[in-house]
Design a protein around this motif. Sequence first.
Motif, PDB file in Angstrom:
ATOM      1  N   SER A   1      35.427 -37.347 -20.019  1.00 18.95           N
ATOM      2  CA  SER A   1      35.704 -38.043 -21.275  1.00 18.95           C
ATOM      3  C   SER A   1      36.815 -37.293 -21.987  1.00 18.95           C
ATOM      4  N   SER A   2      37.430 -37.969 -22.942  1.00 18.40           N
ATOM      5  CA  SER A   2      38.528 -37.388 -23.707  1.00 18.40           C
ATOM      6  C   SER A   2      38.345 -37.764 -25.171  1.00 18.40           C
ATOM      7  N   GLY A   3      38.468 -36.784 -26.060  1.00 20.66           N
ATOM      8  CA  GLY A   3      38.344 -37.046 -27.488  1.00 20.66           C
ATOM      9  C   GLY A   3      39.523 -36.484 -28.252  1.00 20.66           C
ATOM     10  N   HIS A   4      40.017 -37.251 -29.230  1.00 19.64           N
ATOM     11  CA  HIS A   4      41.187 -36.831 -29.997  1.00 19.64           C
ATOM     12  C   HIS A   4      40.907 -37.017 -31.483  1.00 19.64           C
ATOM     13  N   SER A   5      40.982 -35.908 -32.240  1.00 22.55           N
ATOM     14  CA  SER A   5      40.818 -35.939 -33.695  1.00 22.55           C
ATOM     15  C   SER A   5      42.059 -35.306 -34.309  1.00 22.55           C
ATOM     16  N   PRO A   6      43.045 -36.131 -34.747  1.00 22.54           N
ATOM     17  CA  PRO A   6      44.313 -35.577 -35.238  1.00 22.54           C
ATOM     18  C   PRO A   6      44.183 -34.728 -36.489  1.00 22.54           C
ATOM     19  N   ALA A   7      43.080 -34.881 -37.244  1.00 19.52           N
ATOM     20  CA  ALA A   7      42.930 -34.119 -38.488  1.00 19.52           C
ATOM     21  C   ALA A   7      41.543 -33.498 -38.583  1.00 19.52           C
ATOM     22  N   ALA A   8      41.043 -32.972 -37.470  1.00 18.63           N
ATOM     23  CA  ALA A   8      39.749 -32.289 -37.486  1.00 18.63           C
ATOM     24  C   ALA A   8      39.884 -30.977 -38.257  1.00 18.63           C
ATOM     25  N   VAL A   9      38.794 -30.560 -38.906  1.00 21.84           N
ATOM     26  CA  VAL A   9      38.786 -29.290 -39.621  1.00 21.84           C
ATOM     27  C   VAL A   9      38.141 -28.245 -38.730  1.00 21.84           C
ATOM     28  N   GLY A  10      38.892 -27.214 -38.389  1.00 20.05           N
ATOM     29  CA  GLY A  10      38.408 -26.179 -37.500  1.00 20.05           C
ATOM     30  C   GLY A  10      37.651 -25.101 -38.244  1.00 20.05           C
ATOM     31  N   PRO A  11      37.126 -24.093 -37.524  1.00 20.20           N
ATOM     32  CA  PRO A  11      36.367 -23.015 -38.155  1.00 20.20           C
ATOM     33  C   PRO A  11      37.164 -22.225 -39.186  1.00 20.20           C
ATOM     34  N   GLU A  12      38.497 -22.224 -39.066  1.00 19.14           N
ATOM     35  CA  GLU A  12      39.327 -21.496 -40.018  1.00 19.14           C
ATOM     36  C   GLU A  12      39.442 -22.212 -41.356  1.00 19.14           C
TER      37      GLU A  12
ATOM     38  N   HIS B   1      52.050 -25.239 -33.450  1.00 17.53           N
ATOM     39  CA  HIS B   1      51.071 -24.660 -34.353  1.00 17.53           C
ATOM     40  C   HIS B   1      50.082 -25.726 -34.813  1.00 17.53           C
ATOM     41  N   ARG B   2      48.784 -25.405 -34.759  1.00  9.89           N
ATOM     42  CA  ARG B   2      47.697 -26.283 -35.188  1.00  9.89           C
ATOM     43  C   ARG B   2      47.507 -27.491 -34.280  1.00  9.89           C
ATOM     44  N   GLU B   3      48.110 -27.489 -33.134  1.00  9.75           N
ATOM     45  CA  GLU B   3      47.869 -28.523 -32.126  1.00  9.75           C
ATOM     46  C   GLU B   3      47.086 -27.873 -31.005  1.00  9.75           C
ATOM     47  N   VAL B   4      45.819 -28.255 -30.871  1.00 10.73           N
ATOM     48  CA  VAL B   4      44.905 -27.590 -29.948  1.00 10.73           C
ATOM     49  C   VAL B   4      44.454 -28.568 -28.868  1.00 10.73           C
ATOM     50  N   GLN B   5      44.582 -28.140 -27.631  1.00  6.00           N
ATOM     51  CA  GLN B   5      44.063 -28.927 -26.507  1.00  6.00           C
ATOM     52  C   GLN B   5      43.102 -28.038 -25.729  1.00  6.00           C
ATOM     53  N   ARG B   6      41.887 -28.561 -25.511  1.00  3.18           N
ATOM     54  CA  ARG B   6      40.849 -27.762 -24.875  1.00  3.18           C
ATOM     55  C   ARG B   6      40.280 -28.496 -23.674  1.00  3.18           C
ATOM     56  N   PHE B   7      40.067 -27.752 -22.592  1.00  2.00           N
ATOM     57  CA  PHE B   7      39.405 -28.281 -21.407  1.00  2.00           C
ATOM     58  C   PHE B   7      38.041 -27.639 -21.296  1.00  2.00           C
ATOM     59  N   GLY B   8      37.005 -28.452 -21.092  1.00  2.97           N
ATOM     60  CA  GLY B   8      35.664 -27.906 -21.008  1.00  2.97           C
ATOM     61  C   GLY B   8      34.806 -28.641 -19.999  1.00  2.97           C
ATOM     62  N   ALA B   9      33.696 -28.019 -19.646  1.00  2.00           N
ATOM     63  CA  ALA B   9      32.723 -28.608 -18.728  1.00  2.00           C
ATOM     64  C   ALA B   9      31.377 -28.693 -19.434  1.00  2.00           C
ATOM     65  N   TYR B  10      30.723 -29.843 -19.319  1.00  3.33           N
ATOM     66  CA  TYR B  10      29.467 -30.097 -20.022  1.00  3.33           C
ATOM     67  C   TYR B  10      28.449 -30.681 -19.057  1.00  3.33           C
TER      68      TYR B  10
ATOM     69  N   ILE C   1      43.318 -29.341 -37.926  1.00  2.70           N
ATOM     70  CA  ILE C   1      44.013 -29.129 -36.667  1.00  2.70           C
ATOM     71  C   ILE C   1      44.056 -30.447 -35.902  1.00  2.70           C
ATOM     72  N   ASP C   2      45.089 -30.615 -35.101  1.00  8.75           N
ATOM     73  CA  ASP C   2      45.183 -31.758 -34.194  1.00  8.75           C
ATOM     74  C   ASP C   2      44.402 -31.375 -32.943  1.00  8.75           C
ATOM     75  N   TRP C   3      43.166 -31.884 -32.830  1.00  4.82           N
ATOM     76  CA  TRP C   3      42.201 -31.422 -31.829  1.00  4.82           C
ATOM     77  C   TRP C   3      42.076 -32.440 -30.706  1.00  4.82           C
ATOM     78  N   HIS C   4      42.340 -32.001 -29.484  1.00  6.10           N
ATOM     79  CA  HIS C   4      42.201 -32.859 -28.301  1.00  6.10           C
ATOM     80  C   HIS C   4      41.364 -32.128 -27.272  1.00  6.10           C
ATOM     81  N   VAL C   5      40.260 -32.743 -26.848  1.00  6.03           N
ATOM     82  CA  VAL C   5      39.379 -32.128 -25.879  1.00  6.03           C
ATOM     83  C   VAL C   5      39.220 -33.043 -24.665  1.00  6.03           C
TER      84      VAL C   5
END
Length: 249
Positions: free
Chosen positions: A175-186, A103-112, A190-194
Amino acid sequence: MLACLTEDRRLRVPGDAVRQGEHPVDTVVRAFAQATGLTVEVTRLRDADTEVVCTPAEQTHQDRLLFDVRIVGGELPGHVAWVPAVDAGGVPLLEIANDRRRHREVQRFGAYGLVTDPQGRVLLTRIASGYPGAGEWHLPGGGTDFGESPTEGLLRELAEEAGQQGRVSELLGLSSGHSPAAVGPEGYPIDWHVVRVHYRVVVDEPVEPLVTEGAGGSTAAAAWFDPADLGQLRLTRAARTVIDGHLAR
């Protein structure tokens, strides 16, 4: 190409799921060491693809990054073999179990995309309020939908975020980015890893940028910029790195 002989006596390309906060390059090094005992150095990103894996219980979407590596240490064990280049396409990747995150651990894969037009202008999108990096200008793109390849997702996002029709011309890197305490839209941390794959994209017939993804989306605005003006913008770290490394090429 190196391949591992698994317990079922079939050859597989070494690999593993990216752990939370782990750079994909580090994943490759770790996975090779675990599967073969060899120390490798990643030399380049070769490709990015997508597969929908079907089992009797469920369907899962898997984004996969393929790298070229160089062996820098260790001896070849008995369960690892060289496969001729002409046969490499027939060797599948190691199967990776579905990764159910906490819960609250988010990993996202994206193309830019580093998106340009015939005039040499660069297209950027501004991150909306409530999302990590709000107010900064970023490369167009975003997460892939279920069953969607990275390039398909990028061109869809380009249309939704800026109203442009583009064509992918080159794979640039990742590239890879990690924000262990990012604030999400909710509104809660959240522990945010992209993990982002970057491409060069050309818009042959540019139009006035228009965000069409709807209310609550991650894009607040989109605009074309002359390269001389980019230094005055608040850019995301990923956008700055890609622009500095590839725009003048």
